[in-house]
Write a protein that holds these residues in place. Sequence first.
Motif, PDB file in Angstrom:
ATOM      1  N   TYR A 151      12.168  -0.506  20.157  1.00 35.30           N
ATOM      2  CA  TYR A 151      11.000  -1.375  20.288  1.00 35.30           C
ATOM      3  C   TYR A 151      11.159  -2.681  19.510  1.00 35.30           C
ATOM      4  N   GLY A 152      12.237  -2.828  18.785  1.00 35.44           N
ATOM      5  CA  GLY A 152      12.469  -4.053  18.028  1.00 35.44           C
ATOM      6  C   GLY A 152      12.130  -3.955  16.548  1.00 35.44           C
ATOM      7  N   PHE A 153      11.746  -2.793  16.074  1.00 36.29           N
ATOM      8  CA  PHE A 153      11.511  -2.620  14.645  1.00 36.29           C
ATOM      9  C   PHE A 153      12.835  -2.765  13.902  1.00 36.29           C
ATOM     10  N   TYR A 154      12.757  -3.277  12.677  1.00 33.83           N
ATOM     11  CA  TYR A 154      13.944  -3.385  11.843  1.00 33.83           C
ATOM     12  C   TYR A 154      13.604  -2.980  10.418  1.00 33.83           C
ATOM     13  N   ASP A 155      14.608  -2.509   9.714  1.00 35.09           N
ATOM     14  CA  ASP A 155      14.486  -1.974   8.357  1.00 35.09           C
ATOM     15  C   ASP A 155      14.277  -3.118   7.366  1.00 35.09           C
ATOM     16  N   VAL A 156      13.234  -2.994   6.524  1.00 32.07           N
ATOM     17  CA  VAL A 156      12.965  -4.037   5.534  1.00 32.07           C
ATOM     18  C   VAL A 156      12.906  -3.507   4.106  1.00 32.07           C
ATOM     19  N   GLY A 157      13.232  -2.254   3.895  1.00 37.48           N
ATOM     20  CA  GLY A 157      13.265  -1.782   2.514  1.00 37.48           C
ATOM     21  C   GLY A 157      12.955  -0.313   2.345  1.00 37.48           C
ATOM     22  N   ARG A 158      13.025   0.090   1.103  1.00 39.32           N
ATOM     23  CA  ARG A 158      12.866   1.489   0.708  1.00 39.32           C
ATOM     24  C   ARG A 158      11.410   1.800   0.393  1.00 39.32           C
ATOM     25  N   ASN A 159      11.015   3.020   0.746  1.00 38.92           N
ATOM     26  CA  ASN A 159       9.688   3.534   0.410  1.00 38.92           C
ATOM     27  C   ASN A 159       9.869   4.925  -0.189  1.00 38.92           C
ATOM     28  N   ALA A 160       9.335   5.130  -1.375  1.00 39.67           N
ATOM     29  CA  ALA A 160       9.353   6.456  -1.990  1.00 39.67           C
ATOM     30  C   ALA A 160       8.170   7.235  -1.431  1.00 39.67           C
ATOM     31  N   PHE A 161       8.451   8.369  -0.806  1.00 34.65           N
ATOM     32  CA  PHE A 161       7.428   9.188  -0.166  1.00 34.65           C
ATOM     33  C   PHE A 161       7.360  10.513  -0.904  1.00 34.65           C
ATOM     34  N   ARG A 162       6.201  10.781  -1.519  1.00 33.10           N
ATOM     35  CA  ARG A 162       6.043  11.973  -2.350  1.00 33.10           C
ATOM     36  C   ARG A 162       5.500  13.143  -1.543  1.00 33.10           C
ATOM     37  N   VAL A 163       6.188  14.272  -1.677  1.00 35.80           N
ATOM     38  CA  VAL A 163       5.734  15.543  -1.119  1.00 35.80           C
ATOM     39  C   VAL A 163       5.693  16.514  -2.298  1.00 35.80           C
ATOM     40  N   GLY A 164       4.490  16.737  -2.845  1.00 39.94           N
ATOM     41  CA  GLY A 164       4.383  17.527  -4.064  1.00 39.94           C
ATOM     42  C   GLY A 164       5.125  16.816  -5.180  1.00 39.94           C
ATOM     43  N   ASN A 165       6.055  17.502  -5.815  1.00 40.41           N
ATOM     44  CA  ASN A 165       6.858  16.901  -6.881  1.00 40.41           C
ATOM     45  C   ASN A 165       8.163  16.301  -6.365  1.00 40.41           C
ATOM     46  N   HIS A 166       8.381  16.394  -5.085  1.00 42.46           N
ATOM     47  CA  HIS A 166       9.612  15.908  -4.463  1.00 42.46           C
ATOM     48  C   HIS A 166       9.409  14.470  -3.975  1.00 42.46           C
ATOM     49  N   ILE A 167      10.382  13.622  -4.239  1.00 38.39           N
ATOM     50  CA  ILE A 167      10.332  12.240  -3.751  1.00 38.39           C
ATOM     51  C   ILE A 167      11.424  12.059  -2.700  1.00 38.39           C
ATOM     52  N   ASP A 168      10.996  11.699  -1.498  1.00 36.81           N
ATOM     53  CA  ASP A 168      11.931  11.395  -0.415  1.00 36.81           C
ATOM     54  C   ASP A 168      12.154   9.896  -0.346  1.00 36.81           C
ATOM     55  N   GLU A 169      13.272   9.523   0.240  1.00 36.45           N
ATOM     56  CA  GLU A 169      13.469   8.123   0.571  1.00 36.45           C
ATOM     57  C   GLU A 169      13.069   7.930   2.020  1.00 36.45           C
ATOM     58  N   ASP A 170      12.072   7.123   2.216  1.00 33.73           N
ATOM     59  CA  ASP A 170      11.696   6.648   3.543  1.00 33.73           C
ATOM     60  C   ASP A 170      12.146   5.202   3.631  1.00 33.73           C
ATOM     61  N   ARG A 171      12.149   4.677   4.836  1.00 34.30           N
ATOM     62  CA  ARG A 171      12.459   3.275   5.047  1.00 34.30           C
ATOM     63  C   ARG A 171      11.248   2.603   5.669  1.00 34.30           C
ATOM     64  N   PHE A 172      10.956   1.401   5.190  1.00 32.99           N
ATOM     65  CA  PHE A 172       9.932   0.586   5.832  1.00 32.99           C
ATOM     66  C   PHE A 172      10.565  -0.086   7.034  1.00 32.99           C
ATOM     67  N   PHE A 173       9.892  -0.021   8.152  1.00 32.87           N
ATOM     68  CA  PHE A 173      10.314  -0.731   9.346  1.00 32.87           C
ATOM     69  C   PHE A 173       9.228  -1.736   9.691  1.00 32.87           C
ATOM     70  N   ARG A 174       9.665  -2.859  10.256  1.00 37.16           N
ATOM     71  CA  ARG A 174       8.745  -3.947  10.595  1.00 37.16           C
ATOM     72  C   ARG A 174       8.996  -4.390  12.030  1.00 37.16           C
ATOM     73  N   LEU A 175       7.917  -4.743  12.688  1.00 42.87           N
ATOM     74  CA  LEU A 175       7.975  -5.348  14.019  1.00 42.87           C
ATOM     75  C   LEU A 175       7.161  -6.625  13.968  1.00 42.87           C
ATOM     76  N   ASP A 176       7.789  -7.737  14.288  1.00 41.19           N
ATOM     77  CA  ASP A 176       7.068  -9.004  14.367  1.00 41.19           C
ATOM     78  C   ASP A 176       6.415  -9.075  15.746  1.00 41.19           C
ATOM     79  N   LEU A 177       5.112  -9.207  15.730  1.00 42.68           N
ATOM     80  CA  LEU A 177       4.354  -9.203  16.977  1.00 42.68           C
ATOM     81  C   LEU A 177       4.216 -10.613  17.519  1.00 42.68           C
TER      82      LEU A 177
END
Length: 172
Positions: free
Chosen positions: A146-172
Amino acid sequence: MTAIQMAEAADAEAISHFAEASFKHTFAHLYDPADLSAFLADWNPPARIRAQIADPGYALALVRGDGGSIAGFIKMGPVDFDLPSDQPRDDAVELHQLYVAESAKGTGVARALMDWGIAWARARASTLYLSVFVDNDRAQAFYRRYGFYDVGRNAFRVGNHIDEDRFFRLDL
C-alpha cells in the motif's frame, strides 16, 4: 464484494473477543503466559471498544462472515503512541488494529478493510501511521504493497516483555 459495516456498541464484546483470539493465534507463542494474561486483561476490553465506537475521533468497521461472525475488523483513530521525534504528529491518524480471521485470509477481507481505512484517513489527515511487530513479515509485506514505509522503532510492551515493533507511515 466484501461488505463493510460500521461497528455498533452492540458489537463491542464480539470485537473484543475476536481481537484477543487473533492476537493469541499470532503472538501467544512469543510470551510467558503471565505476561500475555496481564496484557490482554487491559488491552481491548468491551467498555473501551464501546467508548471508541461512540467517539467521533475513532472509526471501527468490520466484515461479517458466515452466520454473522466477524471475519475481520479495522480500528482507525488518533495517533496514541510516541512517534520518533522526526515524524510529524499534526495532521496524522493511526491504523490501530487490522485483524482478519484465519478462515478469511486470502479472501479479500484485509484488502477491503485496508482500502476503507485509507479512505477514512485521507478524509481527515495527510499522514497515516501504524505499528507492526518486527518479525511479522506477512503484515509488513501487506502494508508495503500500500506504500507504507518504515520510519522507526516502537517498543511494544506485553506484560513485562518488550517487543520491537516498527512504525510504518503512509503519506496520504
